[in-house]
Motif scaffolding. Structure first.
Motif, mmCIF file in Angstrom:
data_model
loop_
_atom_site.group_PDB
_atom_site.id
_atom_site.type_symbol
_atom_site.label_atom_id
_atom_site.label_comp_id
_atom_site.label_asym_id
_atom_site.label_seq_id
_atom_site.Cartn_x
_atom_site.Cartn_y
_atom_site.Cartn_z
ATOM 1 N N ASP A 126 29.263 -15.922 33.760
ATOM 2 C CA ASP A 126 28.861 -15.806 32.367
ATOM 3 C C ASP A 126 27.337 -15.860 32.314
ATOM 4 O OD1 ASP A 126 28.158 -18.486 32.675
ATOM 5 O OD2 ASP A 126 29.930 -19.241 31.625
ATOM 6 N N ALA A 127 26.776 -16.054 31.130
ATOM 7 C CA ALA A 127 25.317 -16.017 30.983
ATOM 8 C C ALA A 127 24.636 -17.071 31.853
ATOM 9 C CB ALA A 127 24.944 -16.226 29.509
ATOM 10 N N ARG A 128 25.291 -18.214 32.067
ATOM 11 C CA ARG A 128 24.688 -19.284 32.874
ATOM 12 C C ARG A 128 24.605 -18.898 34.353
ATOM 13 N NH1 ARG A 128 28.747 -23.771 30.662
ATOM 14 N NH2 ARG A 128 30.088 -22.017 31.237
ATOM 15 N N THR A 129 25.448 -17.943 34.777
ATOM 16 C CA THR A 129 25.364 -17.430 36.147
ATOM 17 C C THR A 129 24.029 -16.720 36.362
ATOM 18 O OG1 THR A 129 27.761 -17.132 36.153
ATOM 19 C CG2 THR A 129 26.516 -15.967 37.853
ATOM 20 N N ASP A 130 23.618 -15.911 35.366
ATOM 21 C CA ASP A 130 22.313 -15.244 35.451
ATOM 22 C C ASP A 130 21.169 -16.250 35.401
ATOM 23 O OD1 ASP A 130 23.517 -12.801 35.631
ATOM 24 O OD2 ASP A 130 23.196 -12.242 33.534
ATOM 25 N N HIS A 161 22.313 -10.680 27.279
ATOM 26 C CA HIS A 161 23.252 -11.750 26.912
ATOM 27 C C HIS A 161 23.624 -11.670 25.436
ATOM 28 C CE1 HIS A 161 22.059 -14.491 30.557
ATOM 29 N NE2 HIS A 161 22.683 -13.374 30.905
ATOM 30 N N ARG A 162 22.657 -11.332 24.589
ATOM 31 C CA ARG A 162 22.980 -11.199 23.174
ATOM 32 C C ARG A 162 23.938 -10.050 22.909
ATOM 33 N NH1 ARG A 162 17.541 -12.732 22.747
ATOM 34 N NH2 ARG A 162 16.851 -10.558 22.733
ATOM 35 N N ALA A 163 23.907 -9.062 23.788
ATOM 36 C CA ALA A 163 24.821 -7.920 23.652
ATOM 37 C C ALA A 163 26.152 -8.170 24.343
ATOM 38 C CB ALA A 163 24.161 -6.658 24.237
ATOM 39 N N GLY A 164 26.342 -9.374 24.889
ATOM 40 C CA GLY A 164 27.601 -9.709 25.543
ATOM 41 C C GLY A 164 27.701 -9.263 26.989
ATOM 42 N N LEU A 165 26.547 -8.976 27.626
ATOM 43 C CA LEU A 165 26.551 -8.499 29.001
ATOM 44 C C LEU A 165 26.069 -9.592 29.946
ATOM 45 C CD1 LEU A 165 24.937 -4.991 28.472
ATOM 46 C CD2 LEU A 165 27.347 -5.568 28.529
ATOM 47 N N VAL A 166 26.614 -9.584 31.158
ATOM 48 C CA VAL A 166 26.160 -10.474 32.221
ATOM 49 C C VAL A 166 25.681 -9.604 33.375
ATOM 50 C CG1 VAL A 166 26.797 -12.316 33.814
ATOM 51 C CG2 VAL A 166 27.814 -12.237 31.533
ATOM 52 N N HIS A 167 24.449 -9.831 33.842
ATOM 53 C CA HIS A 167 23.886 -8.970 34.878
ATOM 54 C C HIS A 167 24.584 -9.161 36.216
ATOM 55 C CE1 HIS A 167 21.116 -7.091 37.670
ATOM 56 N NE2 HIS A 167 20.404 -6.625 36.653
ATOM 57 N N ALA A 179 25.415 -17.760 42.161
ATOM 58 C CA ALA A 179 25.697 -19.048 41.524
ATOM 59 C C ALA A 179 26.949 -19.674 42.135
ATOM 60 C CB ALA A 179 25.890 -18.846 40.016
ATOM 61 N N PRO A 180 27.046 -21.002 42.157
ATOM 62 C CA PRO A 180 28.201 -21.663 42.785
ATOM 63 C C PRO A 180 29.534 -21.229 42.199
ATOM 64 C CG PRO A 180 26.449 -23.244 42.357
ATOM 65 C CD PRO A 180 26.016 -21.974 41.713
ATOM 66 N N GLU A 181 29.631 -21.079 40.881
ATOM 67 C CA GLU A 181 30.915 -20.735 40.267
ATOM 68 C C GLU A 181 31.378 -19.331 40.660
ATOM 69 O OE1 GLU A 181 27.679 -20.008 37.105
ATOM 70 O OE2 GLU A 181 28.154 -21.467 38.670
ATOM 71 N N THR A 228 19.023 -24.444 38.066
ATOM 72 C CA THR A 228 19.888 -24.264 39.243
ATOM 73 C C THR A 228 20.868 -25.418 39.423
ATOM 74 O OG1 THR A 228 18.207 -25.266 40.671
ATOM 75 C CG2 THR A 228 18.166 -22.859 40.429
ATOM 76 N N ARG A 229 21.199 -26.107 38.340
ATOM 77 C CA ARG A 229 22.231 -27.136 38.449
ATOM 78 C C ARG A 229 23.529 -26.502 38.945
ATOM 79 N NH1 ARG A 229 19.401 -31.770 38.361
ATOM 80 N NH2 ARG A 229 18.338 -32.151 36.378
ATOM 81 N N ARG A 230 24.227 -27.221 39.824
ATOM 82 C CA ARG A 230 25.486 -26.670 40.328
ATOM 83 C C ARG A 230 26.559 -26.636 39.242
ATOM 84 N NH1 ARG A 230 26.677 -29.881 45.730
ATOM 85 N NH2 ARG A 230 25.267 -31.449 44.854
ATOM 86 N N ASP A 231 26.478 -27.547 38.306
ATOM 87 C CA ASP A 231 27.395 -27.547 37.167
ATOM 88 C C ASP A 231 26.841 -26.604 36.098
ATOM 89 O OD1 ASP A 231 29.084 -27.985 35.071
ATOM 90 O OD2 ASP A 231 28.413 -30.044 34.676
#
Length: 647
Positions: free
Chosen positions: A205-209, A133-139, A195-197, A266-269
Motif C-alpha cells: 500500500d502507500a506505506r510500502t512506497d 497515492h491520492r489517485a489510489g496508485l502504489v508505485h 518493504a518487509p510486508e 523505514t519502520r518494519r511495522d
C-alpha cells in the motif's frame, strides 16, 4: 545511449508516427528508446514490453489499464504518459523524454549527496509519489533508477537544489501487483528497497512506497544501501529481520533530524510509518527547514564578541538567511527575502561605527534574535503563508471553471485537450496542481479539457483497389486487416467487396477493420433446376462439382419436384459450393371418410366431394356399402380411387 548490441527496432516507425532513434536502457520487463514523434515534431521516450511479458495476459491487461490511469495523473514531478498502443503484439507506452540522468547515475558519479541536496531531491520525488497515492496508485518499485534528475534551470548538473526531479515507471505499478515474484522466483520489486510486508505476504500500500523512499534517502545520504549481498532473497529478508541503521552511523556528523526521519520512514511495522508519501513529504520539508535555520544560527553564534568588527560580521551573516531559503527550488523563493537582506545590510550607522563592548554585545544579541525571527517568518511564509489548497476543478465545465477562478482569484491555463470515453466535451478531465495540493495564492492552475469521445467512421471502400483502401483506413486512423477473399459476380477481382464493421460505423483510434476483397466471378455457373425431379437435379449438380442441399416444403406441385433454388440459375459458384433446393412434398393427403352402411349412391357423392375417384362393385349398386378399399380413415393423395362394395 546503449548501442553496443544491434537492435532491430532502431530506425523503425511505430504506428506511422514514432520513429525510434536510439536505445536508452533495457530493464527486466521493458526496453526504453528515444523516438521522434513525427506528428508533433518532438522527442519522446518509448517503452516497449519484452516478448516474455507479452504472453502474460493478466500483466498486459493491467499494464494497459495502468497506462490510462497514469495518463490522467498530471503532475510536474511525474513523467507524463502521452500515448499507448501495440507493436507486433507488444504493448508500448509513449512518455515524456527527460533530458538529464537518473539518480543512480548521480550517485555513481558523486557517491553521496549533502543533506540539503538529498532533501531537495526527496521533496520532489515524494511530491510525485504523493500525487499517485491520492489517485489510489502504489508505485511498488521506488528506487534511484526510477528517479530522473533534469538539468537545473539555472544551468549546470551540479546544482541539484534547483534541479527538476521526475519519477518514472508508474506504468508498471498495478501490472506487477498480481504477483510478488517473477518466473525465476525472484521478487519483482528491487530487493535493496523492498518493504518487509512485501516480502512476508506480498501486500503493498502507500506505506510500502514510504519505506522504499526512506531507503533511497538513506542511500543519498550515505552512498550505500543499508542491506546488501549476493543472494537477493537473503537481502530481502534482512529488511524483515533488521532495522535500518541511522545515516550518521556511516557518515559522521549527519544531522540527527535526518536520522530520525529515515528511522520513521523505514519502520518494519507499516503502522509506525507516515501514512503515505504526502505525510512523509511534510516531514522532509520540516527537516529541510530546520537544517536551513540551524546553519544560519550556527554561523551567527560563531561571531565571538570582542572583535572590532564583530557587529559588522554579524550583519554580514544576514545573507545566510536568504541562502537557507534559497536551498529551495527557484520557484519557491520570494523577492522579499533578498530585499530584506539588503535593507539590513544598510542597517544603522551606529551599529557599524560603535566600538563599545557592551553595546556590541547588545546589538549582536539583537541581531541574532532578529535573524531567528526572520528565519522563522521566512520559513512560515515559504512553506505555509503564501500557499493555499488547490480547489478540485475536475468534472467542472469550462464555464464553471472560469467562473470559479474569477471568484477565487486563480489564473487558468489550458493544456492540450484530451479525448475521454467518460467525460463530456469541454469538461475538465485533469488539473495541475491536483486538488488539495499546495498552490501560491492567486497562482495558475493548468486544466485539461475533454475533447469528448474520439471516434472515426469506417469509410466506404467498396470497389476500391486494395492499396487505395489501406490509404483510406490510415487517414481515418484505423488499422487494416485482410479478410478471406470471396467470389463476386459484380465486383472485379482484387477490389474491395465488403468491410467488417460496415461503412459508417464509428470506431476508436487504432481499431481494426477487416477488408474482404473480390476473387472475381466463381468458375461454375449454377444451372436452372426448377421444375425438375429432385433426383435429376441432384445428379446434375454432382456432375458440375456442386453439392445439393434439399429442403422439403408443402406445395401443390407433384411430390419431389424442385420448386425453388438458391443461388439462382446463372450465378457463379465455386467448386463444392452448396445449392439449396426447395423440393415439393406433393399436395396434402386426404383422409378417406367412413361411408360403410351408407346407401351406395350417397357414399359415392361424399367421396367425390373430397376429391377422390369412386368405383362401385358388388351385386346391388343401389344397395348399401358393405366394404371399402382403401379402408376408412386412410390418408391418400387427391384423386386417389376408392372401391365401394355394395350389396
Amino acid at each position: 545511449m546503449d548501442t553496443t548490441v544491434a537492435d532491430t527496432l532502431i530506425g523503425t516507425t511505430i504506428d506511422g508516427r514514432y520513429r525510434i532513434t536510439g536505445r536508452v536502457a533495457r530493464g527486466g520487463m521493458a526496453t526504453v528508446y528515444t523516438a521522434t514523434d513525427q506528428r508533433l515534431e518532438r522527442t519522446v521516450a518509448l517503452k516497449i514490453i519484452h516478448p516474455s511479458q507479452a504472453t502474460n495476459v493478466h500483466f498486459v491487461d493491467r499494464f494497459t489499464d495502468e497506462a490510462k490511469t497514469i495518463a490522467r495523473l498530471t503532475h510536474p514531478n511525474v513523467v507524463a504518459v502521452y500515448d499507448q498502443g501495440r507493436h507486433l503484439g507488444l504493448p508500448y507506452l509513449v512518455m515524456e523524454y527527460v533530458q538529464g540522468s537518473t539518480l543512480r547515475d548521480l550517485l555513481t558519479q558523486r557517491r553521496r549527496l549533502n543533506p540539503v541536496e538529498a532533501c531537495a531531491i526527496g521533496e520532489q520525488m515524494l511530491s510525485a509519489i504523493a500525487a499517485a497515492h491520492r489517485a489510489g496508485l502504489v508505485h511498488r518499485d521506488v528506487k534511484p533508477e526510477n528517479v530522473l534528475v533534469a538539468e537545473a534551470p539555472s544551468g549546470g548538473k551540479a546544482n541539484l537544489v534547483d534541479a527538476v526531479v521526475k519519477v518514472a515507471d508508474f506504468g508498471l505499478a498495478r501490472a506487477v501487483e498480481a504477483s510478488s515474484v517473477d518466473e525465476s522466483g525472484q521478487l519483482m520489486a528491487t530487493v535493496a528497497y523492498v518493504a518487509p510486508e512485501l516480502v512476508t505476504d506480498g501486500h503493498a500500500d502507500a506505506r510500502t512506497d514510504v519505506y522504499s523512499a526512506g531507503i533511497v534517502l538513506y542511500e543519498m545520504l550515505t552512498g550505500r544501501v543499508p542491506f546488501d549481498g549476493d543472494d537477493p532473497v537473503a537481502v530481502a529478508w534482512q529488511h524483515v529481520d533488521n532495522d535500518v541503521p541511522p545515516p550518521s552511523q556511516t557518515v559522521k556528523g549527519s544531522p540527527q533530524a535526518l536520522d530520525a526521519l529515515v528511522a520513521r520512514a523505514t519502520r518494519r511495522d507499516p503502522g509506525a510509518r507516515p501514512t503515505d508519501a504526502g505525510a512523509m513529504l511534510a516531514e522532509v520539508q520540516t527537516v529541510r527547514d530546520q537544517l536551513g535555520a540551524a546553519s544560519v544560527e550556527t554561523a551567527l553564534l560563531r561571531q565571538v564578541p570582542g572583535s572590532r568588527h564583530a557587529a559588522a560580521d554579524a550583519t554580514a551573516m544576514v545573507p545566510a538567511v536568504s541562502a537557507a531559503v534559497a536551498d529551495r527550488p527557484s520557484w519557491a523563493r520570494l523577492p522579499e527575502q533578498s530585499r530584506n537582506a539588503q535593507t539590513y545590510r544598510r542597517g544603522d550607522p551606529e551599529l557599524r561605527s560603535s566600538t563599545g563592548p557592551d553595546r556590541r554585545r547588545i546589538l549582536l544579541s539583537a541581531a541574532v534574535a532578529v535573524m531567528v525571527l526572520v528565519v522563522i517568518g521566512s520559513t512560515w511564509w515559504v512553506t505555509l503563508g503564501r500557499y493555499t489548497d488547490a480547489p478540485s476543478m475536475v468534472n467542472m465545465t469550462k464555464d464553471q471553471a472560469e467562473l470559479y477562478a474569477r471568484q477565487h482569484n486563480f489564473e487558468l491555463f489550458y493544456a492540450d485537450g484530451a479525448y475521454s470515453e467518460n467525460v463530456p466535451k469541454d469538461t475538465v478531465v485533469s488539473q495541475s496542481p491536483a486538488a488539495q495540493e499546495k498552490i501560491v495564492k492567486g497562482g495558475t492552475i493548468t486544466l485539461t479539457l475533454s475533447l469528448g469521445k474520439e471516434r472515426f467512421e469506417v469509410p466506404d471502400l467498396t470497389g476500391l483497389e486494395l492499396a487505395a483502401a489501406k490509404t483510406e483506413l490510415a487517414q481515418a486512423n484505423l488499422k487494416y486487416k485482410e479478410g478471406t477473399g470471396q467470389y463476386s459476380d459484380t465486383v472485379p477481382e482484387g477490389a474491395v467487396l465488403s468491410t467488417n464493421p460496415a461503412k459508417g460505423t464509428e470506431l476508436k483510434r487504432g481499431d481494426t477493420v477487416t477488408v474482404v476483397t473480390s476473387k472475381g466471378r466463381a468458375p461454375i455457373s449454377v444451372p436452372n433446376l426448377v421444375g425438375k425431379n429432385v433426383n435429376v437435379a441432384r445428379n446434375e449438380l454432382q456432375q458440375l462439382g456442386l453439392t445439393a442441399v434439399e429442403r422439403y416444403k408443402d406445395s401443390d406441385k407433384p411430390a419431389d419436384e424442385v420448386i425453388a433454388q438458391s443461388p439462382k440459375a446463372g450465378t457463379g459458384a465455386a467448386n463444392d459450393a452448396e445449392v439449396t433446393l426447395d423440393v415439393s412434398k406433393g399436395p396434402p393427403l386426404i383422409t378417406i371418410p367412413d361411408v360403410n352402411n351408407q346407401q351406395c349412391q350417397q357414399a359415392q357423392g361424399t367421396l367425390q366431394q373430397q376429391g377422390l375417384q369412386v368405383q362401385i362393385t358388388g351385386f346391388n349398386p343401389q344397395g348399401f356399402v358393405r366394404g371399402m378399399n382403401p379402408p376408412a380413415n386412410t390418408q391418400v393423395p387427391p384423386q386417389s380411387q376408392v372401391i365401394l362394395q355394395c350389396f
